[in-house]
Design a protein around this motif. Sequence first.
Motif, mmCIF file in Angstrom:
data_model
loop_
_atom_site.group_PDB
_atom_site.id
_atom_site.type_symbol
_atom_site.label_atom_id
_atom_site.label_comp_id
_atom_site.label_asym_id
_atom_site.label_seq_id
_atom_site.Cartn_x
_atom_site.Cartn_y
_atom_site.Cartn_z
ATOM 1 N N SER A 240 9.108 -0.755 8.420
ATOM 2 C CA SER A 240 10.171 0.240 8.586
ATOM 3 C C SER A 240 9.864 1.419 7.683
ATOM 4 C CB SER A 240 11.522 -0.381 8.200
ATOM 5 O OG SER A 240 12.500 0.626 8.125
ATOM 6 N N GLU A 241 9.664 2.572 8.318
ATOM 7 C CA GLU A 241 9.305 3.741 7.534
ATOM 8 C C GLU A 241 10.560 4.435 7.008
ATOM 9 O OE1 GLU A 241 5.808 6.888 8.227
ATOM 10 O OE2 GLU A 241 6.203 5.551 9.925
ATOM 11 N N ALA A 242 10.534 4.858 5.766
ATOM 12 C CA ALA A 242 11.683 5.556 5.192
ATOM 13 C C ALA A 242 11.454 7.063 5.240
ATOM 14 C CB ALA A 242 11.887 5.118 3.752
ATOM 15 N N GLN A 243 12.534 7.781 5.495
ATOM 16 C CA GLN A 243 12.492 9.234 5.391
ATOM 17 C C GLN A 243 12.562 9.630 3.920
ATOM 18 O OE1 GLN A 243 15.678 11.002 7.533
ATOM 19 N NE2 GLN A 243 15.243 9.939 9.446
ATOM 20 N N GLU A 244 12.443 10.923 3.700
ATOM 21 C CA GLU A 244 12.623 11.405 2.333
ATOM 22 C C GLU A 244 14.040 11.057 1.871
ATOM 23 O OE1 GLU A 244 12.434 15.458 -0.294
ATOM 24 O OE2 GLU A 244 11.499 15.459 1.682
ATOM 25 N N GLU B 234 10.323 3.633 -0.565
ATOM 26 C CA GLU B 234 11.406 2.883 0.077
ATOM 27 C C GLU B 234 11.107 2.484 1.514
ATOM 28 O OE1 GLU B 234 13.995 1.475 -1.659
ATOM 29 O OE2 GLU B 234 12.792 2.304 -3.284
ATOM 30 N N SER B 235 9.883 2.802 1.994
ATOM 31 C CA SER B 235 9.469 2.220 3.269
ATOM 32 C C SER B 235 9.292 0.730 3.057
ATOM 33 C CB SER B 235 8.143 2.838 3.724
ATOM 34 O OG SER B 235 8.324 4.207 4.000
ATOM 35 N N VAL B 236 9.504 -0.037 4.126
ATOM 36 C CA VAL B 236 9.355 -1.478 4.021
ATOM 37 C C VAL B 236 8.029 -1.874 4.653
ATOM 38 C CG1 VAL B 236 10.309 -3.717 4.680
ATOM 39 C CG2 VAL B 236 11.836 -1.855 4.036
ATOM 40 N N ILE B 237 7.199 -2.535 3.872
ATOM 41 C CA ILE B 237 5.891 -2.938 4.373
ATOM 42 C C ILE B 237 5.666 -4.426 4.138
ATOM 43 C CG2 ILE B 237 4.888 -0.657 3.989
ATOM 44 C CD1 ILE B 237 3.530 -1.769 1.478
#
Length: 598
Positions: free
Chosen positions: A105-109, A68-71
Amino acid sequence: MHKYRTHNCSELRSKHENKTVKLSGWVHRKRDHGNLLFIDLRDHYGITQCVIENSSENFKILEKIKPESVISIIGKVFKRNSENINKDLPTGEIEVEFKELQILSEAQELPMPVFGEQNYPEDTRLKYRFLDLRRQTIHDNIILRSKIISFIRKKMTELGFNEFQTPILTASSPEGARDFLVPSRLNPGKFYALPQAPQQFKQMIMVAGFDKYFQIAPCFRDEDGRADRSPGEHYQLDMEMSFVEKEDIFSTTEPLFFELFSKFGNGKKVSDFPYKRISYIDSMLQYGTDKPDLRNPLKISDVTEIFNSNEIKLDIFKKQINRGAIVRAIPAPNSIKKPRSFFDNLNQWAKDEGANGLAYLLITKNKGKLIGSGPIAKFFSENGVNQITKKCKISDGDVVFFSCEKQQIAEKISGLARQKVAQELNLIQYNQFHFCWIIDYPLYKYNEEEKKIEFSHNPFSMPKVDYEEFDKKDPLKILAEQYDLVCNGIELSSGAIRNHLPKMFYKVFSKVGYSKEDVNRKFGGMIKALLYGTPPHGGMAPGIDRIVMLLAGVENIREITLFPLNQNAQDLLMNAPSETTDKQLKELNIKTIKKDKN
RNA sequence: GGACCUGUAGUGUAGCGGUUAACACGUCCCCCUGUCACGGGGAAGAUCGAGGGUUCGAAUCCCUUCAGGUCCGCCA
């Protein structure tokens, strides 16, 4: 090259081979083979498989990146070998090989994974609604809703309706549901109400001469929620037309619903128009409800007379009939071979519902004669059996259930039993949308508890009686130009030809205890409008949420609502309702009462 | 306002009086170049919603309470 993307995640095909493309999206799923890593990149439009080898500088970063991180990636499109093609994906012929990577945007767990379609508890879903909404099923439902609304807008405009907005801050209206109130800062001690529906406004739009109006209108009612009913707010396709009779409204809206349900109904059969018109009285008799599910072929009959005759000597029923009870018969075709438990369970079910029970009679044919059997058969004469089978249109191999109760209970129980029997016997044709109009509603109903007459439906409906005759009739027998649109047992809409005559308006309200002064005070705007040239008009207001639920095939309104409130009318994501500051309250001249929490 | 159902690692479930609470997904570590629900090996992670009671012993039974849901009331 565009900053974020040259294509979306559902666009690339084998014809794009060797192209250098840029894609942006969420890391849907990773498959890490140690020296080879697949990433499913997802956006609103779809999924594209991206691949990277350990020789690449970004390999280590992508191995670690959380779902679910956005790359954003730049890469080259490769055609897959025939054995590697994924037929389940529109983009399954190709994959994109990573060249450059940017983490947007990095996603957390995740508190609730997006991948897979697990069932999460309602509160988790609402608290993390933005994640919930990424999941395909509900994402698709919301898109369906959007398409339905666009379709309706387009059609209504084509039909010559004008879309208008009506006020959100308005006056509290008597009758109907509990209002939401908004305190007025400039008018201390006074309150606006949020509209329960734009009823009076749309009528005044007709008075103003706009002829045809519609709106996807928000409606606010401070009532408790249900699975199919949001607490707080819902949307209606609010519409109104001038110089029309009810048939004009029917013929305008029937094609709209036919097209809408044909287009979005997933191939289910849609009833052809004109839709069946059923009077309220007939509906209550034949189906035991004013929202019949016509996918169910069974019809209820009234057999009070037969049970009261000498052909049937069932004293328990006769005594009840003498006390005002009626007998309704529910047929159960071809069910004679059902085990005894089938009949006894229905009887028990009726008792659990608070009824006396359900008696039943089994019908067989012997030497050309229809014969009744079962626990109460001994009370039937030969002629009695014949009369019952004739009235209920049943024959050899059928069974009929009898409910002997006060009218209201008999209707309710027979209606529910009709649906239960049809379900048990697999008679309901689920692959269709079956529409009908219920017409000729009574204007008033009697409230047993408060011992008074009240409006049974919309107080603005035109009575089906001349002004001169009004007082001569039993108020409870007066019908209104009021109709409901029903589909598959769900009430989609109420509507009416409105009462546009001031003297009739006063008259109608007088029966529920409103003096002329009361009417002037409480419906001042409306009554004033009727005094200066009002076109006869009428309309309806189908519930958008229910339409979408039917078309999406879901039972719960939260499945088709972006940001719903929970059952306690709380928004768990935005934390509403919330406490406010003393300063705000002071400005509004409001004091709150602290409830003891013992 | 009332009735009923549910609550167990981050998530979904199992266990429903008896030692270290099980399984799957996820997380972390190791291995793995053709997967697409990838695979294999290992580890961490739960005072079983909270409080009280019954019992030698409670996630399990009872009471109270909190949270969520479904229904009735209410609502078109």
